[in-house]
Design an enzyme around this catalytic site. Structure first.
Site, mmCIF file in Angstrom:
data_model
loop_
_atom_site.group_PDB
_atom_site.id
_atom_site.type_symbol
_atom_site.label_atom_id
_atom_site.label_comp_id
_atom_site.label_asym_id
_atom_site.label_seq_id
_atom_site.Cartn_x
_atom_site.Cartn_y
_atom_site.Cartn_z
ATOM 1 C CG ASP A 69 -2.250 -0.790 1.201
ATOM 2 O OD1 ASP A 69 -2.445 -1.164 0.227
ATOM 3 O OD2 ASP A 69 -3.142 -1.267 1.493
ATOM 4 N NE ARG A 74 7.347 5.390 -0.618
ATOM 5 C CZ ARG A 74 6.559 5.091 0.279
ATOM 6 N NH1 ARG A 74 6.538 4.052 0.047
ATOM 7 N NH2 ARG A 74 7.390 5.067 1.625
ATOM 8 C CB THR A 184 -9.601 1.689 4.895
ATOM 9 O OG1 THR A 184 -9.399 1.912 3.421
ATOM 10 C CG2 THR A 184 -11.390 0.954 4.472
#
Length: 291
Positions: A69, A74, A184
């Protein structure tokens, strides 16, 4: 449901610089794409300056993020600047933002090259660090900006306002201002609500509030949130989990929506978000180290 999209012919693969097998996996993907007629494919570590500059120069029409993630965040920041779609291939443990698992890319990449995919738009925020009338820096935000205590384990006083009107004063470890994507991430860990990724709302959640408002607040995308620090000890701000930036008493962070969006490549139908969320919560990969 898939929709017919442009077929990418210039693909950049950016991989996590510290995953041992990432360069080899990137090379295999590059050869696979070239063998199916893609005109131009390059691969490099995501932080590589020359690689990032080529993308900023508009030389590619798709960016593949190879990692977890963090790599996807990025890549999202980089792709959003020019509207370049991003496809995530997971080599990490969690990979909640990623679309393709390590053992799936040979099956799914042909669908990409047939244009059988859809684009999912993700909201971004702008966070500006202010000291009086002086701007000390401005950042784009895909997950969240956090204003919180520094190295001293003491809460800080944070005054939040919306559109120039006082909202609440928090005595807390910190305050999170997040996108639906970020709902989340850290916001979920401190009890915030889960927002569907295609919404355009701003979420405010306190971290360990003490005798303060302990309910999350959801705002419309046109809102402007300002968080002002009142503290006699160190406070910091952090954008998308990056290195903390020291804040002084009276400093503020101004947050509003950016017109730019991150575009994620999706092969799954629109219900994927809830299916994946349930699966990750039932079998949290991050908990494996605790067994």
């Amino acid at each position: 449901m898939e929709s017919s999209q442009l077929i990418p012919q210039r693909i950049a693969i950016g991989y996590h610089p510290f995953l041992v097998d990432a360069p080899q996996e990137a090379e295999q993907i590059a050869r696979f794409l070239q063998g199916r007629g893609v005109q131009q494919v390059i691969s490099a570590p995501m932080p590589d300056k020359a690689f990032r500059q080529q993308i900023r120069d508009g030389k590619f029409d798709l960016l593949i993020a190879l990692g977890g993630d963090g790599t996807m965040l990025r890549a999202g920041h980089l792709g959003a600047q020019l509207g370049i779609p991003v496809l995530g291939i997971n080599l990490g443990r969690f990979g909640f933002l990623m679309e393709v698992q390590r053992d799936e890319w040979r099956e799914l990449l042909p669908r990409l090259l047939d244009g059988r995919y859809r684009l999912e738009n993700r909201m971004m925020l702008r966070a500006e660090h202010l000291r009086g009338e002086q701007s000390l820096g401005c950042w784009s935000v895909l997950n969240e900006v956090v204003v919180c205590r520094g190295q001293f384990v003491r809460p800080v006083r944070l005054k939040a306002s919306v559109d120039g009107y006082a909202l609440a004063t928090y005595i807390a470890d910190g305050l999170i201002v997040a996108t639906p994507t970020g709902s989340t991430a850290y916001a979920l860990a401190v009890g915030g609500p889960i927002l569907p990724p295609d919404l355009r709302n701003i979420l405010i959640v306190a971290v360990a509030p003490h005798l303060s408002l302990d309910r999350a607040i959801i705002l419309s995308e046109g809102s402007v949130v300002t968080v002002t620090v009142h503290t006699s000890h160190q406070a910091v701000m952090s954008v998308d989990g990056q290195a903390p930036i020291t804040m002084e008493d009276g400093d503020a962070v101004r947050v509003d929506a950016l017109p730019e969006m991150v575009r994620f490549v999706r092969f799954q139908d629109y219900g994927y978000f809830y299916r994946n969320l349930t699966a990750y919560m039932e079998q949290n990969p991050a908990a494996e180290d605790l067994s």
